[in-house]
Design a protein around this motif. Structure first.
Motif, PDB file in Angstrom:
ATOM      1  N   TRP A  98       0.956  -1.289  -0.136  1.00 40.21           N
ATOM      2  CA  TRP A  98      -0.090  -0.022   0.060  1.00 40.21           C
ATOM      3  C   TRP A  98       0.853   1.252   0.004  1.00 40.21           C
ATOM      4  N   ALA A  99       1.992   1.259   0.853  1.00 39.39           N
ATOM      5  CA  ALA A  99       2.831   2.443   0.804  1.00 39.39           C
ATOM      6  C   ALA A  99       3.378   2.578  -0.677  1.00 39.39           C
ATOM      7  N   ALA A 100       3.862   1.450  -1.382  1.00 40.35           N
ATOM      8  CA  ALA A 100       4.482   1.568  -2.865  1.00 40.35           C
ATOM      9  C   ALA A 100       3.219   2.094  -3.847  1.00 40.35           C
ATOM     10  N   LEU A 101       2.125   1.723  -3.496  1.00 44.71           N
ATOM     11  CA  LEU A 101       0.801   2.121  -4.289  1.00 44.71           C
ATOM     12  C   LEU A 101       0.841   3.709  -4.100  1.00 44.71           C
ATOM     13  N   ALA A 102       0.887   4.151  -2.888  1.00 48.60           N
ATOM     14  CA  ALA A 102       0.652   5.552  -2.296  1.00 48.60           C
ATOM     15  C   ALA A 102       1.811   6.317  -3.166  1.00 48.60           C
ATOM     16  N   ALA A 103       3.035   5.843  -2.829  1.00 51.47           N
ATOM     17  CA  ALA A 103       4.154   6.446  -3.377  1.00 51.47           C
ATOM     18  C   ALA A 103       4.131   6.791  -4.958  1.00 51.47           C
ATOM     19  N   GLY A 104       3.600   5.641  -5.609  1.00 56.23           N
ATOM     20  CA  GLY A 104       3.420   5.669  -7.114  1.00 56.23           C
ATOM     21  C   GLY A 104       2.406   6.752  -7.444  1.00 56.23           C
ATOM     22  N   ALA A 105       1.275   6.816  -6.746  1.00 58.39           N
ATOM     23  CA  ALA A 105       0.189   7.691  -6.931  1.00 58.39           C
ATOM     24  C   ALA A 105       0.460   9.272  -6.632  1.00 58.39           C
ATOM     25  N   VAL A 106       1.365   9.272  -5.798  1.00 60.56           N
ATOM     26  CA  VAL A 106       1.890  10.845  -5.254  1.00 60.56           C
ATOM     27  C   VAL A 106       2.874  11.108  -6.473  1.00 60.56           C
ATOM     28  N   THR A 107       3.905  10.195  -6.800  1.00 61.58           N
ATOM     29  CA  THR A 107       4.695  10.660  -7.925  1.00 61.58           C
ATOM     30  C   THR A 107       3.944  10.873  -9.443  1.00 61.58           C
ATOM     31  N   GLY A 108       3.044  10.095  -9.598  1.00 61.90           N
ATOM     32  CA  GLY A 108       2.180  10.501 -10.815  1.00 61.90           C
ATOM     33  C   GLY A 108       1.387  11.767 -10.612  1.00 61.90           C
ATOM     34  N   ALA A 109       1.091  11.969  -9.464  1.00 63.52           N
ATOM     35  CA  ALA A 109       0.085  13.259  -9.339  1.00 63.52           C
ATOM     36  C   ALA A 109       1.144  14.654  -9.557  1.00 63.52           C
ATOM     37  N   LEU A 110       2.394  14.372  -9.056  1.00 60.11           N
ATOM     38  CA  LEU A 110       3.453  15.473  -9.131  1.00 60.11           C
ATOM     39  C   LEU A 110       3.831  15.696 -10.530  1.00 60.11           C
ATOM     40  N   LEU A 111       3.900  14.556 -11.088  1.00 59.22           N
ATOM     41  CA  LEU A 111       4.296  14.725 -12.583  1.00 59.22           C
ATOM     42  C   LEU A 111       3.210  15.330 -13.380  1.00 59.22           C
ATOM     43  N   VAL A 112       2.193  14.990 -13.090  1.00 59.24           N
ATOM     44  CA  VAL A 112       1.064  15.621 -13.721  1.00 59.24           C
ATOM     45  C   VAL A 112       0.542  17.088 -13.563  1.00 59.24           C
ATOM     46  N   GLY A 113       1.057  17.500 -12.109  1.00 57.29           N
ATOM     47  CA  GLY A 113       0.758  18.763 -11.581  1.00 57.29           C
ATOM     48  C   GLY A 113       1.967  19.710 -12.252  1.00 57.29           C
ATOM     49  N   ALA A 114       3.150  19.023 -12.353  1.00 57.51           N
ATOM     50  CA  ALA A 114       4.250  20.057 -12.682  1.00 57.51           C
ATOM     51  C   ALA A 114       4.500  20.064 -14.216  1.00 57.51           C
ATOM     52  N   GLY A 115       3.732  19.169 -15.009  1.00 62.79           N
ATOM     53  CA  GLY A 115       3.986  18.964 -16.375  1.00 62.79           C
ATOM     54  C   GLY A 115       3.920  20.324 -17.068  1.00 62.79           C
ATOM     55  N   PRO A 116       3.007  21.019 -16.785  1.00 63.64           N
ATOM     56  CA  PRO A 116       2.831  22.351 -17.659  1.00 63.64           C
ATOM     57  C   PRO A 116       3.912  23.289 -17.278  1.00 63.64           C
ATOM     58  N   TRP A 117       4.180  23.406 -15.984  1.00 65.92           N
ATOM     59  CA  TRP A 117       5.699  24.249 -16.018  1.00 65.92           C
ATOM     60  C   TRP A 117       6.866  23.476 -16.326  1.00 65.92           C
ATOM     61  N   LEU A 118       6.943  22.321 -16.421  1.00 69.96           N
ATOM     62  CA  LEU A 118       8.202  21.737 -16.927  1.00 69.96           C
ATOM     63  C   LEU A 118       8.170  21.785 -18.576  1.00 69.96           C
TER      64      LEU A 118
END
Length: 186
Positions: A98-118
């Motif tokens: 569950w921690a690995a799943l949560a870490a993957g979800a957080v990483t995906g959300a950060l990439l999607v959120g930071a995508g327009p600026w990057l």
């Protein structure tokens, strides 16, 4: 007492896993297991595509991409590092799924959120290249020879896809048993 229950539970899980593998990957279930302890027990990715159709267009693309990847000079070092990271991370992920799943979800959300600026600068610099690429692609597809080649490839793929399996038709069909006689003699 606890160890017996644990062993029985593990046996049920292993039996269920074996049934699932045999159901979804029949070729993998019959293949001999590798003796290497670091070898993965997961079925190869090609089993998914073969289940969808061995002559699927994406199978050819997958083979092409795999051949390209294996010819890269940095293929060996990347495979070595990826294998090492996988061997190190697998026990951690198995202990804390569950921690690995949560870490993957957080990483995906950060990439999607930071995508327009990057990607803002990258999009601005690659816009002319994208326009040239699209224009070149449309010009190439407008050529009669390319259209004929694509049409013939599509027709060949459709013929292979719609062709009945020759191996199944070459085996003789079993003869049905004769009906029973009224007096019960065979």
């Amino acid at each position: 007492m606890n160890t017996a229950r644990l062993a029985a539970a593990r046996q049920r899980i292993e039996t269920s896993r074996a049934r699932l593998i045999h159901t979804f990957y029949p070729a993998h279930a019959q293949a001999p297991r590798a003796s290497n302890a670091s070898a993965s027990t997961a079925p190869p990715a090609s089993d998914w595509t073969s289940a969808l159709g061995a002559d699927a267009p994406w199978d050819a693309l997958r083979r092409l991409a795999l051949r390209w990847w294996q010819r890269q000079t940095w293929h060996g070092p990347v495979e070595l590092v990826a294998g090492t990271v996988l061997r190190q991370a697998r026990p951690l992920v198995r202990r804390h799924p569950w921690a690995a799943l949560a870490a993957g979800a957080v990483t995906g959300a950060l990439l999607v959120g930071a995508g327009p600026w990057l990607l803002r600068g990258t999009r601005r610099h690659t816009a002319p290249l994208r326009q040239q690429l699209v224009g070149s692609l449309w010009a190439t597809l407008g050529s009669a020879s390319v259209q004929v080649a694509l049409a013939s490839a599509l027709v060949a793929w459709m013929e292979r896809h719609n062709r009945p399996d020759t191996a199944a038709s070459s085996t003789p069909s079993p003869t049905p048993a004769p009906p029973p006689t009224p007096d019960g003699a065979p």
